[in-house]
Design a protein around this motif. Structure first.
Motif, PDB file in Angstrom:
ATOM      1  N   ALA A 199       0.821  -1.212   0.000  1.00  0.00           N
ATOM      2  CA  ALA A 199       0.000   0.000   0.000  1.00  0.00           C
ATOM      3  C   ALA A 199       0.852   1.258   0.000  1.00  0.00           C
ATOM      4  N   GLN A 200       2.132   1.132   0.319  1.00  0.00           N
ATOM      5  CA  GLN A 200       3.008   2.304   0.377  1.00  0.00           C
ATOM      6  C   GLN A 200       3.692   2.617  -0.952  1.00  0.00           C
ATOM      7  N   ASN A 201       3.269   1.980  -2.028  1.00  0.00           N
ATOM      8  CA  ASN A 201       3.736   2.367  -3.357  1.00  0.00           C
ATOM      9  C   ASN A 201       3.117   3.710  -3.757  1.00  0.00           C
ATOM     10  N   PRO A 202       3.662   4.382  -4.784  1.00  0.00           N
ATOM     11  CA  PRO A 202       3.227   5.749  -5.128  1.00  0.00           C
ATOM     12  C   PRO A 202       1.724   5.938  -5.318  1.00  0.00           C
ATOM     13  N   THR A 203       1.049   4.999  -5.994  1.00  0.00           N
ATOM     14  CA  THR A 203      -0.397   5.162  -6.178  1.00  0.00           C
ATOM     15  C   THR A 203      -1.196   4.279  -5.238  1.00  0.00           C
ATOM     16  N   GLY A 204      -0.526   3.637  -4.280  1.00  0.00           N
ATOM     17  CA  GLY A 204      -1.221   2.900  -3.245  1.00  0.00           C
ATOM     18  C   GLY A 204      -1.419   1.426  -3.480  1.00  0.00           C
ATOM     19  N   SER A 205      -0.743   0.837  -4.479  1.00  0.00           N
ATOM     20  CA  SER A 205      -0.865  -0.608  -4.678  1.00  0.00           C
ATOM     21  C   SER A 205       0.376  -1.172  -5.364  1.00  0.00           C
ATOM     22  N   PHE A 206       0.477  -2.497  -5.355  1.00  0.00           N
ATOM     23  CA  PHE A 206       1.598  -3.191  -5.987  1.00  0.00           C
ATOM     24  C   PHE A 206       1.642  -2.982  -7.491  1.00  0.00           C
ATOM     25  N   LYS A 207       0.546  -2.538  -8.088  1.00  0.00           N
ATOM     26  CA  LYS A 207       0.488  -2.381  -9.540  1.00  0.00           C
ATOM     27  C   LYS A 207       1.537  -1.398 -10.070  1.00  0.00           C
ATOM     28  N   ASP A 208       2.067  -0.545  -9.188  1.00  0.00           N
ATOM     29  CA  ASP A 208       3.086   0.413  -9.638  1.00  0.00           C
ATOM     30  C   ASP A 208       4.338  -0.297 -10.136  1.00  0.00           C
ATOM     31  N   ARG A 209       4.657  -1.434  -9.571  1.00  0.00           N
ATOM     32  CA  ARG A 209       5.806  -2.208 -10.042  1.00  0.00           C
ATOM     33  C   ARG A 209       5.573  -2.685 -11.471  1.00  0.00           C
ATOM     34  N   GLU A 210       4.344  -3.067 -11.759  1.00  0.00           N
ATOM     35  CA  GLU A 210       3.994  -3.519 -13.103  1.00  0.00           C
ATOM     36  C   GLU A 210       3.967  -2.350 -14.087  1.00  0.00           C
ATOM     37  N   SER A 211       3.424  -1.219 -13.644  1.00  0.00           N
ATOM     38  CA  SER A 211       3.350  -0.048 -14.515  1.00  0.00           C
ATOM     39  C   SER A 211       4.734   0.472 -14.887  1.00  0.00           C
ATOM     40  N   LEU A 212       5.679   0.356 -13.965  1.00  0.00           N
ATOM     41  CA  LEU A 212       7.071   0.706 -14.268  1.00  0.00           C
ATOM     42  C   LEU A 212       7.525  -0.002 -15.536  1.00  0.00           C
ATOM     43  N   MET A 213       7.239  -1.288 -15.619  1.00  0.00           N
ATOM     44  CA  MET A 213       7.669  -2.076 -16.774  1.00  0.00           C
ATOM     45  C   MET A 213       6.829  -1.767 -18.017  1.00  0.00           C
TER      46      MET A 213
ATOM     47  N   ARG B 262       3.063  -9.027 -21.084  1.00  0.00           N
ATOM     48  CA  ARG B 262       4.050  -9.915 -20.444  1.00  0.00           C
ATOM     49  C   ARG B 262       5.144  -9.163 -19.695  1.00  0.00           C
ATOM     50  N   PHE B 263       5.238  -7.862 -19.874  1.00  0.00           N
ATOM     51  CA  PHE B 263       6.235  -7.091 -19.134  1.00  0.00           C
ATOM     52  C   PHE B 263       5.817  -6.899 -17.674  1.00  0.00           C
ATOM     53  N   ARG B 264       4.516  -6.955 -17.408  1.00  0.00           N
ATOM     54  CA  ARG B 264       4.016  -6.720 -16.061  1.00  0.00           C
ATOM     55  C   ARG B 264       4.589  -7.730 -15.053  1.00  0.00           C
ATOM     56  N   VAL B 265       4.646  -8.988 -15.464  1.00  0.00           N
ATOM     57  CA  VAL B 265       5.154 -10.036 -14.577  1.00  0.00           C
ATOM     58  C   VAL B 265       6.532  -9.672 -14.031  1.00  0.00           C
ATOM     59  N   GLU B 266       7.347  -9.059 -14.885  1.00  0.00           N
ATOM     60  CA  GLU B 266       8.727  -8.758 -14.496  1.00  0.00           C
ATOM     61  C   GLU B 266       8.780  -7.759 -13.342  1.00  0.00           C
ATOM     62  N   GLY B 267       7.857  -6.813 -13.321  1.00  0.00           N
ATOM     63  CA  GLY B 267       7.827  -5.854 -12.216  1.00  0.00           C
ATOM     64  C   GLY B 267       7.511  -6.520 -10.891  1.00  0.00           C
ATOM     65  N   ASP B 268       6.638  -7.530 -10.922  1.00  0.00           N
ATOM     66  CA  ASP B 268       6.257  -8.220  -9.694  1.00  0.00           C
ATOM     67  C   ASP B 268       7.407  -9.032  -9.102  1.00  0.00           C
ATOM     68  N   LYS B 269       8.394  -9.382  -9.916  1.00  0.00           N
ATOM     69  CA  LYS B 269       9.548 -10.118  -9.394  1.00  0.00           C
ATOM     70  C   LYS B 269      10.250  -9.350  -8.288  1.00  0.00           C
ATOM     71  N   THR B 270      10.215  -8.022  -8.385  1.00  0.00           N
ATOM     72  CA  THR B 270      10.983  -7.215  -7.442  1.00  0.00           C
ATOM     73  C   THR B 270      10.482  -7.359  -6.010  1.00  0.00           C
ATOM     74  N   ILE B 271       9.231  -7.792  -5.827  1.00  0.00           N
ATOM     75  CA  ILE B 271       8.735  -8.040  -4.464  1.00  0.00           C
ATOM     76  C   ILE B 271       9.508  -9.195  -3.843  1.00  0.00           C
TER      77      ILE B 271
END
Length: 419
Positions: free
Chosen positions: A113-127, A218-227
């Motif tokens: 919840a402490q990501n910039p927009t309030g969810s884990f999806k920011d890691r995916e959006s980065l990619m 398929r790029f979204r999955v890669e952002g989730d790896k960082t967790i």
């Protein structure tokens, strides 16, 4: 240098790193109950020998603690400029009071919840957004229950890309508002997620807009790896016994599993965790697939306060099931009552306000303990995937009413002594 291309997880064929190969052209798709099932979904393939010769714990430790700390494992050279909102680097909180309440020894909460927009999806959006820029798209688009849309809107704004988001008309007002504030072309559609997904999949063809929808891009999955990377590093490169995740499409769970496997292959960790998927009893296709042994969409689903999880299909379900089986993991249903109780516990005991979809992981713990799947001495990490501020309607279900008092010393003193 680090990326080999897209590899089909079904037939193993390697294709160029191009969005036209999000789905293997040889394996293709099939339709079940009117829903597209990707028979040949692909994933980004890496040259791990080259990556291993470049990265190390010392290198990571010299960088800012966020998702791009691990940029080589995402396929980016060290000197490449990327669009970022400093996503990742979220806290791994020891849930001591919840653990005591549930009578479990080691409980950790990865607070996304402490990501910039309030969810884990920011890691995916980065990619998704950085790859849209790489391939020269003028815009990005997605179908979302809310969090993926609001996140994509923020990152597209940062990148100067057009953004188009499509959400069910019942989406949380807070998430819709985020999209509008960030300037996304926001459309609410009368239909369930899967119906909108299917129409969007056809409508976007031939447009200069990257389809950034979870379960397809398929790029979204890669952002989730960082967790996974962060959890291990936050535990001093130790691995928990279990990681429990809230699953909708399944992208998040598989991304983490892929991340853990990469760290193991590169020698950063010496074992792998077991993964658990949780979802609402009224419609959690990945939980159903695991328990039934049949990877197929549901014929129908009900409604749930966990709007980000409910559905008849998870488009990355085959990958999520793969992660559960490879890790000797498990899957469990939770009810709306279970979810509300978990929201209360998380807020009351740990001071974390999370949306309903974000706490299914915690809601499942009593069942997992009772059934003996998890031992009370095991170390468990639960993903808290989104802020409660994104869904105030959900929060109102567990909140009481404020006191309305008179402006005088006696009234204020009385309030101070109330229980």
């Amino acid at each position: 240098m680090f990326v080999e291309g897209f590899r089909c997880v079904n037939c193993g064929e390697l294709f160029p790193l191009n969005p036209e190969f999000f789905v293997c052209p040889k394996c293709g798709v099939k339709r079940v109950y009117g829903v597209t099932v990707f028979k040949g979904i692909t994933e980004v393939a890496y040259d791990y020998a080259t990556i291993g010769s470049v990265v190390g714990r010392d290198l990571f430790s010299k960088r800012v603690f966020n998702a791009l700390r691990y940029r080589e494992l995402l396929g980016f050279e060290a000197d490449v400029n990327l669009i970022t909102l400093c996503e990742g680097g979220t806290p791994l909180v020891r849930g001591g009071r919840i653990a005591e309440h549930l009578k479990i020894k080691h409980l950790l909460l990865k607070n996304e919840a402490q990501n910039p927009t309030g969810s884990f999806k920011d890691r995916e959006s980065l990619m998704a957004v950085n790859m849209a820029l790489k391939f020269g798209f003028k815009g990005v688009s997605c179908v979302s229950s809310g969090n993926a849309a609001s996140s994509l809107a923020a990152y597209a704004a940062r990148a100067g890309l057009d953004c188009y988001v499509f959400m069910p008309s019942k989406a949380s007002k807070g998430k819709v508002l985020q999209c509008l504030v960030y300037g996304a072309k926001t459309s609410l559609v009368d239909g369930i997620y899967e119906e909108i997904f299917e129409a969007h999949l056809e409508a976007i063809k031939g447009l200069n807009v990257l389809n950034a929808t979870p379960g397809y891009n398929r790029f979204r999955v890669e952002g989730d790896k960082t967790i996974a990377y962060e959890i291990c590093e936050q535990l001093d490169w130790r691995v928990p016994d279990w990681v429990i995740d809230n699953v909708g499409n399944g992208t998040h769970l598989y991304g983490m599993w892929k991340g853990f496997k990469e760290l193991y292959q590169l020698g950063f960790i010496n074992k792998l965790p077991k993964m658990i998927a949780t979802g609402p009893v009224s419609g959690a296709p990945i939980v159903h697939c695991f328990k039934s042994g049949l990877i197929s969409p549901l014929k129908s689903c009900g409604e749930s306060i966990a709007e980000g999880l409910i559905g008849v299909w998870g488009y990355d379900a085959p990958l999520a099931i793969k992660a559960l089986r490879e890790s000797n993991g498990y899957a469990e249903y939770v009810s709306d009552d279970d979810i509300l109780e978990a929201m209360k516990m998380l807020a009351k005991f740990e001071g974390i306000f999370a949306e309903p979809s974000a706490v299914a992981s915690i809601a499942a713990i009593p069942k997992l303990l009772e059934s003996g799947i998890i031992d009370r001495k095991d170390e468990v990490v639960c993903l808290v995937t989104g802020s409660g501020l994104k869904d105030p309607e959900g929060g109102s279900r567990i909140a009481g009413n404020p006191l309305h008092i008179q402006l005088n010393v006696e009234s204020i003193r009385g309030a101070l002594q109330s229980k």
